[in-house]
Design a protein around this motif. Structure first.
Motif, PDB file in Angstrom:
ATOM      1  N   TYR A 173      -7.041   7.825  -8.582  1.00 26.54           N
ATOM      2  CA  TYR A 173      -5.875   7.140  -8.068  1.00 26.54           C
ATOM      3  C   TYR A 173      -4.584   8.329  -7.559  1.00 26.54           C
ATOM      4  CZ  TYR A 173      -3.161   7.928 -12.437  1.00 26.54           C
ATOM      5  OH  TYR A 173      -2.749   7.989 -13.741  1.00 26.54           O
ATOM      6  N   LEU A 174      -4.681   9.499  -7.947  1.00 29.44           N
ATOM      7  CA  LEU A 174      -3.767  10.551  -7.582  1.00 29.44           C
ATOM      8  C   LEU A 174      -3.824  10.712  -6.133  1.00 29.44           C
ATOM      9  CD1 LEU A 174      -3.498  13.291 -10.314  1.00 29.44           C
ATOM     10  CD2 LEU A 174      -1.912  11.239  -9.897  1.00 29.44           C
ATOM     11  N   GLU A 175      -5.133  10.616  -5.572  1.00 28.57           N
ATOM     12  CA  GLU A 175      -5.240  10.954  -4.244  1.00 28.57           C
ATOM     13  C   GLU A 175      -4.272   9.830  -3.383  1.00 28.57           C
ATOM     14  OE1 GLU A 175      -9.422  11.070  -3.270  1.00 28.57           O
ATOM     15  OE2 GLU A 175      -9.789  12.273  -4.927  1.00 28.57           O
ATOM     16  N   ALA A 176      -4.395   8.591  -3.600  1.00 28.25           N
ATOM     17  CA  ALA A 176      -3.717   7.734  -2.898  1.00 28.25           C
ATOM     18  C   ALA A 176      -2.231   7.761  -3.292  1.00 28.25           C
ATOM     19  CB  ALA A 176      -4.188   6.374  -3.634  1.00 28.25           C
ATOM     20  N   VAL A 177      -1.890   8.093  -4.426  1.00 25.25           N
ATOM     21  CA  VAL A 177      -0.556   8.671  -4.888  1.00 25.25           C
ATOM     22  C   VAL A 177       0.259   9.771  -3.962  1.00 25.25           C
ATOM     23  CG1 VAL A 177       0.995   9.722  -6.532  1.00 25.25           C
ATOM     24  CG2 VAL A 177      -0.440   7.725  -7.325  1.00 25.25           C
ATOM     25  N   ASP A 178      -0.709  10.856  -3.658  1.00 26.53           N
ATOM     26  CA  ASP A 178      -0.197  11.620  -2.791  1.00 26.53           C
ATOM     27  C   ASP A 178       0.279  11.262  -1.545  1.00 26.53           C
ATOM     28  OD1 ASP A 178      -0.681  13.972  -4.433  1.00 26.53           O
ATOM     29  OD2 ASP A 178      -2.658  14.288  -3.849  1.00 26.53           O
ATOM     30  N   LYS A 179      -0.548  10.318  -1.050  1.00 28.75           N
ATOM     31  CA  LYS A 179      -0.029   9.835   0.394  1.00 28.75           C
ATOM     32  C   LYS A 179       0.920   8.834   0.368  1.00 28.75           C
ATOM     33  CE  LYS A 179      -5.312   9.546   1.868  1.00 28.75           C
ATOM     34  NZ  LYS A 179      -6.152   8.653   1.643  1.00 28.75           N
ATOM     35  N   PHE A 180       1.276   8.144  -0.917  1.00 33.70           N
ATOM     36  CA  PHE A 180       2.394   7.391  -0.935  1.00 33.70           C
ATOM     37  C   PHE A 180       3.561   8.471  -1.180  1.00 33.70           C
ATOM     38  CE2 PHE A 180       4.584   4.713  -4.605  1.00 33.70           C
ATOM     39  CZ  PHE A 180       5.227   4.322  -3.523  1.00 33.70           C
ATOM     40  N   ILE A 181       3.398   9.552  -1.704  1.00 39.35           N
ATOM     41  CA  ILE A 181       4.680  10.207  -1.866  1.00 39.35           C
ATOM     42  C   ILE A 181       5.095  11.056  -0.639  1.00 39.35           C
ATOM     43  CG2 ILE A 181       5.371  12.470  -2.698  1.00 39.35           C
ATOM     44  CD1 ILE A 181       3.907  11.922  -5.218  1.00 39.35           C
ATOM     45  N   ALA A 182       3.929  11.180   0.032  1.00 42.44           N
ATOM     46  CA  ALA A 182       3.960  11.913   1.513  1.00 42.44           C
ATOM     47  C   ALA A 182       5.058  10.905   2.365  1.00 42.44           C
ATOM     48  CB  ALA A 182       2.686  12.324   2.213  1.00 42.44           C
ATOM     49  N   ASP A 183       4.377   9.681   2.513  1.00 43.12           N
ATOM     50  CA  ASP A 183       5.094   8.931   3.294  1.00 43.12           C
ATOM     51  C   ASP A 183       6.427   8.720   2.788  1.00 43.12           C
ATOM     52  OD1 ASP A 183       2.793   8.527   4.866  1.00 43.12           O
ATOM     53  OD2 ASP A 183       2.264   6.451   4.459  1.00 43.12           O
ATOM     54  N   ILE A 197      -3.141   1.160  -4.423  1.00 48.24           N
ATOM     55  CA  ILE A 197      -1.953   1.299  -5.025  1.00 48.24           C
ATOM     56  C   ILE A 197      -0.626   0.837  -4.209  1.00 48.24           C
ATOM     57  CG2 ILE A 197       0.088   3.263  -4.772  1.00 48.24           C
ATOM     58  CD1 ILE A 197      -1.992   4.287  -6.900  1.00 48.24           C
ATOM     59  N   VAL A 198      -0.173  -0.183  -4.648  1.00 50.09           N
ATOM     60  CA  VAL A 198       0.787  -1.045  -3.884  1.00 50.09           C
ATOM     61  C   VAL A 198       2.074  -0.726  -4.441  1.00 50.09           C
ATOM     62  CG1 VAL A 198       1.349  -3.463  -3.348  1.00 50.09           C
ATOM     63  CG2 VAL A 198      -0.878  -3.067  -4.172  1.00 50.09           C
ATOM     64  N   PRO A 199       3.039  -0.406  -3.281  1.00 53.72           N
ATOM     65  CA  PRO A 199       4.129   0.167  -3.529  1.00 53.72           C
ATOM     66  C   PRO A 199       5.148  -1.030  -4.382  1.00 53.72           C
ATOM     67  CG  PRO A 199       3.702   0.767  -1.568  1.00 53.72           C
ATOM     68  CD  PRO A 199       2.592  -0.090  -1.936  1.00 53.72           C
ATOM     69  N   ALA A 200       5.774  -0.541  -5.317  1.00 53.20           N
ATOM     70  CA  ALA A 200       6.736  -1.490  -5.979  1.00 53.20           C
ATOM     71  C   ALA A 200       7.735  -2.157  -5.260  1.00 53.20           C
ATOM     72  CB  ALA A 200       7.693  -0.817  -7.493  1.00 53.20           C
ATOM     73  N   SER A 201       8.039  -1.571  -4.512  1.00 51.86           N
ATOM     74  CA  SER A 201       9.473  -2.160  -3.555  1.00 51.86           C
ATOM     75  C   SER A 201       8.806  -3.515  -3.106  1.00 51.86           C
ATOM     76  CB  SER A 201       9.800  -1.193  -2.524  1.00 51.86           C
ATOM     77  OG  SER A 201       8.840  -0.518  -1.654  1.00 51.86           O
ATOM     78  N   PHE A 202       7.401  -3.486  -2.412  1.00 56.07           N
ATOM     79  CA  PHE A 202       6.705  -4.540  -1.649  1.00 56.07           C
ATOM     80  C   PHE A 202       6.579  -5.571  -2.914  1.00 56.07           C
ATOM     81  CE2 PHE A 202       2.857  -7.105  -0.789  1.00 56.07           C
ATOM     82  CZ  PHE A 202       3.266  -7.708   0.364  1.00 56.07           C
ATOM     83  N   VAL A 203       6.108  -5.276  -3.987  1.00 52.23           N
ATOM     84  CA  VAL A 203       5.988  -6.239  -4.771  1.00 52.23           C
ATOM     85  C   VAL A 203       7.272  -7.117  -5.527  1.00 52.23           C
ATOM     86  CG1 VAL A 203       5.016  -6.633  -7.374  1.00 52.23           C
ATOM     87  CG2 VAL A 203       3.936  -4.997  -5.886  1.00 52.23           C
ATOM     88  N   ILE A 204       8.419  -5.965  -5.786  1.00 56.92           N
ATOM     89  CA  ILE A 204       9.641  -6.580  -6.211  1.00 56.92           C
ATOM     90  C   ILE A 204       9.978  -7.603  -5.063  1.00 56.92           C
ATOM     91  CG2 ILE A 204      11.895  -6.209  -6.589  1.00 56.92           C
ATOM     92  CD1 ILE A 204      10.716  -3.305  -7.552  1.00 56.92           C
ATOM     93  N   VAL A 224       0.317  -2.652   3.442  1.00 56.91           N
ATOM     94  CA  VAL A 224       1.381  -1.972   2.768  1.00 56.91           C
ATOM     95  C   VAL A 224       1.074  -0.699   1.924  1.00 56.91           C
ATOM     96  CG1 VAL A 224       3.203  -3.584   3.196  1.00 56.91           C
ATOM     97  CG2 VAL A 224       2.126  -3.373   0.975  1.00 56.91           C
ATOM     98  N   SER A 225      -0.387  -0.843   1.279  1.00 63.66           N
ATOM     99  CA  SER A 225      -0.907  -0.201   0.399  1.00 63.66           C
ATOM    100  C   SER A 225      -1.702   1.138   0.807  1.00 63.66           C
ATOM    101  CB  SER A 225      -1.602  -1.202  -0.580  1.00 63.66           C
ATOM    102  OG  SER A 225      -0.791  -2.061  -0.992  1.00 63.66           O
ATOM    103  N   TYR A 226      -2.115   1.971  -0.403  1.00 58.56           N
ATOM    104  CA  TYR A 226      -2.785   2.963  -0.113  1.00 58.56           C
ATOM    105  C   TYR A 226      -4.129   2.709  -1.002  1.00 58.56           C
ATOM    106  CZ  TYR A 226       1.459   4.716   1.275  1.00 58.56           C
ATOM    107  OH  TYR A 226       2.577   5.039   2.052  1.00 58.56           O
ATOM    108  N   GLU A 227      -5.218   2.527  -0.301  1.00 58.33           N
ATOM    109  CA  GLU A 227      -6.380   2.152  -1.007  1.00 58.33           C
ATOM    110  C   GLU A 227      -7.115   3.256  -1.756  1.00 58.33           C
ATOM    111  OE1 GLU A 227      -9.086  -0.136   1.271  1.00 58.33           O
ATOM    112  OE2 GLU A 227     -10.559  -0.256  -0.484  1.00 58.33           O
TER     113      GLU A 227
END
Lengths: 206, 206
Positions: free
Chosen positions: B192-202, B152-159, B178-181
């Motif tokens: 993928y929701l498990e990685a999304v949880d970490k992304f949201i928490a951060d 899960i690569v944050p969009a901000s990084f990709v942009i 920068v990502s969540y594997e």
């Protein structure tokens, strides 16, 4: 595209802007925004406006199509030669607004006093229920075209009415009680976000 | 549909389940989930699983089509006889999860060390930027198919990378930083929701 005196522009859906004034319609205080546009066109134009102004990101979902045969002619683009319409599994519109997930369906009626529930499909009700469980901002935009009135009707109300075996329609009076009326606008055509703001505020209270 | 010993079932995309064991692939510790599925199939299957379990509501958007000619044969359903593919204006996936708006694109590469930025299109980057401004949870799922790894690569990084004229790709090392594997799964195929949880928490922390 037609240039308005203000310098702004709007698509008029192929209609002639310079036709004689419709005094009858004017008497009914129907706004510019109603001029021959379907509800879908009004929403699409409003979404485009909101997008340009960075106010929200809402798109209509494309119609799902089952593609069977595609031709690739030389020197020109691919042509779909056989395809079928598929049943959608969601509502027509979704997107994001200030961190909120918006999900809605748009419906219109020529009735004056009630909205027939047969206008909804099972898959729309199921989808709205699922999105509600995930805490989305879910609603229906209902247009009473004869009255020139538009409402943001909370999905919870629509779902309950749809599931009630004794109900075949919801009355305008019920809608007025539970909904947020959208005030006619010029830019955008259908300023539904103002009504959505009120809906969100009330939801946060409860 | 194939019945697994556990009693659960999964579609195997037309493949024969009872083929000889692939010892080579097993050695590489590539999970069941990789078995011949494209990333899109993996995500679609996971979304279906999440939907059934009421965990999130995410759908792939249909491909936008410009319909030119439709036949309505007697006693059978409408057939589209001429249509063209249109340019999409959004990413492929969006939906709602615990009140959060999710928006993402899925990409894969056979490379081992980097992901080429030419895989992104302008309209995807623009759309992700807009959704970020509205506080959506925006990302890209990148699959390194040769490695069997998903991020899960944050969009901000990709942009930012996409906009950097000196950059033609992002390295695996950057992505790891920068990502969540996404850990391989069985149900769903791509959890993928498990990685999304970490992304949201951060994201909430910062």
């Amino acid at each position: 595209m037609v240039k308005y005196p203000s310098g702004s522009s709007a698509r008029l859906n192929g209609q002639d802007f310079h036709r004689p004034k419709q005094t009858k319609r004017a008497k009914k205080e129907i706004s510019f925004s109603d001029r021959g546009m379907t509800l879908e066109e009004q929403i699409n134009e409003s979404n485009k406006y909101y997008l340009e102004k960075d106010l929200c990101v809402v798109h209509k979902k494309p119609t799902p199509i089952q593609i069977v045969k595609v031709d690739y002619p030389k020197r020109s683009k691919a042509v779909i030669r056989e395809a079928y319409f598929r049943q959608a599994s969601t509502t027509d519109y979704n997107g994001v607004y200030k961190g909120y997930y918006l999900d809605f369906e748009a419906k219109e009626t020529k009735n004056h006093r009630s909205f027939p529930l047969k206008n909804f499909h099972d898959h729309q009700i199921i989808h709205l229920s699922r999105c509600l469980k995930q805490n989305g901002i879910c609603f229906t935009i209902i247009r009473f075209s004869s009255l020139g009135r538009y409402f943001i009707v909370p999905a919870s109300f629509v779902i309950n009415a749809y599931k009630d075996p004794n109900k075949s329609s919801i009355t305008l009076q019920e809608i007025e009680t539970v909904s947020y009326e959208i005030q006619s606008g010029f830019r955008p055509t259908l300023p539904y976000l103002e009504a959505v703001d009120k809906f969100i505020a009330d939801r946060s209270k409860s």
